[in-house]
Design a protein around this motif. Structure first.
Motif, short mmCIF file in Angstrom:
data_model
loop_
_atom_site.label_atom_id
_atom_site.label_comp_id
_atom_site.label_asym_id
_atom_site.label_seq_id
_atom_site.Cartn_x
_atom_site.Cartn_y
_atom_site.Cartn_z
N GLN A 45 34.94 47.94 37.44
CA GLN A 45 33.74 48.66 37.82
C GLN A 45 33.03 49.16 36.57
O GLN A 45 33.65 49.36 35.53
CB GLN A 45 34.12 49.83 38.73
CG GLN A 45 34.86 49.36 39.97
CD GLN A 45 35.00 50.45 41.00
OE1 GLN A 45 34.37 50.41 42.04
NE2 GLN A 45 35.81 51.44 40.71
N SER A 46 31.73 49.39 36.71
CA SER A 46 30.96 49.92 35.58
C SER A 46 29.79 50.72 36.11
O SER A 46 29.41 50.61 37.28
CB SER A 46 30.45 48.79 34.69
OG SER A 46 29.54 47.97 35.39
N THR A 100 25.77 52.15 34.81
CA THR A 100 24.69 52.08 33.82
C THR A 100 23.75 53.25 34.05
O THR A 100 23.19 53.39 35.15
CB THR A 100 23.91 50.76 33.96
OG1 THR A 100 24.80 49.66 33.77
CG2 THR A 100 22.80 50.70 32.91
N ASN A 127 22.98 53.27 38.02
CA ASN A 127 23.36 52.11 38.82
C ASN A 127 24.82 51.79 38.57
O ASN A 127 25.33 51.99 37.47
CB ASN A 127 22.49 50.90 38.46
CG ASN A 127 21.09 51.05 39.01
OD1 ASN A 127 20.13 51.16 38.25
ND2 ASN A 127 20.98 51.05 40.31
N TYR A 128 25.49 51.29 39.57
CA TYR A 128 26.90 50.98 39.43
C TYR A 128 27.16 49.53 39.78
O TYR A 128 26.34 48.88 40.45
CB TYR A 128 27.75 51.90 40.32
CG TYR A 128 27.58 51.63 41.79
CD1 TYR A 128 26.57 52.25 42.52
CD2 TYR A 128 28.41 50.73 42.45
CE1 TYR A 128 26.40 51.98 43.86
CE2 TYR A 128 28.24 50.46 43.79
CZ TYR A 128 27.23 51.09 44.49
OH TYR A 128 27.04 50.81 45.82
N SER A 129 28.27 49.04 39.33
CA SER A 129 28.73 47.71 39.67
C SER A 129 30.14 47.83 40.20
O SER A 129 31.01 48.39 39.53
CB SER A 129 28.71 46.81 38.43
OG SER A 129 29.36 45.58 38.69
N SER A 130 30.36 47.33 41.42
CA SER A 130 31.67 47.46 42.03
C SER A 130 31.86 46.36 43.06
O SER A 130 30.92 45.99 43.75
CB SER A 130 31.81 48.83 42.70
OG SER A 130 33.03 48.91 43.40
N SER A 131 33.08 45.91 43.16
CA SER A 131 33.38 44.86 44.14
C SER A 131 33.71 45.46 45.51
O SER A 131 33.87 44.75 46.48
CB SER A 131 34.55 44.01 43.65
OG SER A 131 35.67 44.82 43.41
N THR A 150 22.70 49.58 44.87
CA THR A 150 23.82 49.94 43.97
C THR A 150 23.42 51.08 43.04
O THR A 150 23.61 51.01 41.81
CB THR A 150 24.33 48.73 43.16
OG1 THR A 150 23.27 48.21 42.34
CG2 THR A 150 24.86 47.65 44.07
#
Lengths: 112, 116
Positions: free
Chosen positions: B2-3, B5, B24-28, B72
């Motif tokens: 995960q990350s 920004t 903003n996030y990045s996640s599965s 996101t």
């Protein structure tokens, strides 16, 4: 409750010297963490512990060692300090996976 | 992995005007998200957290954040800025670690300046 405390608050080392940073928490938390904070990079996890007697590597563990001999204490050691380890170090603890991480006030370390 | 920004490294507002700090996030999968604040030469304090309950999360000191899965995003807002809000703000995502525990992944921070 003192919460999470860190000693020392400030330290200046010469390259090659060693030192230990102490983190103590009085909340009976299982999980403890060491992070470093560098400008423009947020906090990065160095090592962590999921309970007394356990430790594990985080994302930037090289050059550091840790120990958790007592549940309330989490020690971070630098065996041979390098200028790249100049940073602000934060300790945190949390009761369980759903809880809030409580942070200490930080230790500002400069390596010359 | 995960990350997060944080879209602005610096934000400047006038006292009494609204604050918007973007993340903003990045996640599965559906993540746990947090906002922390750090005042100069101080430790970090939790402002609020999202853990898959209500999408609008209210925090301390009048701050709130809305989780928008379609975008996101997890932007932090406050209707009226106060001088004491001047600080650095971190958007954070929680990740489970192998062997137990959870790791916080921090954004790079947004410095909020509040002017008279």
């Amino acid at each position: 409750n003192a919460g999470v405390t860190q000693t020392p608050k400030f330290r200046v080392l010469k390259t090659g010297q060693s030192m230990t940073l102490l983190c103590a928490q009085d909340m009976n938390h299982e999980y403890m963490y060491w992070y470093r904070q560098d400008p423009g990079m947020g906090l990065r996890l160095i090592h962590y512990s999921v309970g007394e007697g356990t430790t594990a590597k985080g994302e930037v563990p090289d050059g550091y060692n840790v120990s958790r001999l007592k549940k309330q204490n989490f020690l971070l050691g630098l065996e041979s300090a390098a200028p790249s380890q100049t940073s602000v170090y934060f300790c945190a603890s949390v009761k369980d996976l759903q809880g809030e991480q409580f942070f200490g006030p930080g230790t500002r370390l400069t390596v010359l | 992995a995960q990350s997060v920004t944080q879209l602005d490294s610096h934000v400047s507002v006038s006292e009494g005007t609204p604050v918007l700090l973007r993340c903003n996030y990045s996640s599965s999968y559906s993540p746990s998200l947090f906002w922390y604040v750090q005042h100069p030469n101080k430790g970090l304090q939790l402002l609020l957290k999202y853990t898959s309950a209500a999408t609008l999360v209210k925090g301390i000191n009048g701050f709130e954040a809305e989780f928008k899965k379609s975008e996101t995003s997890f932007h932090l807002t406050k209707p009226s800025a106060h001088m004491s809000d001047a600080a650095e703000y971190f958007c954070v995502v929680s990740d489970q670690l192998t062997g137990g525990g959870n790791k916080l992944t921090f954004g790079t921070g947004t410095q909020l300046k509040v002017e008279l």
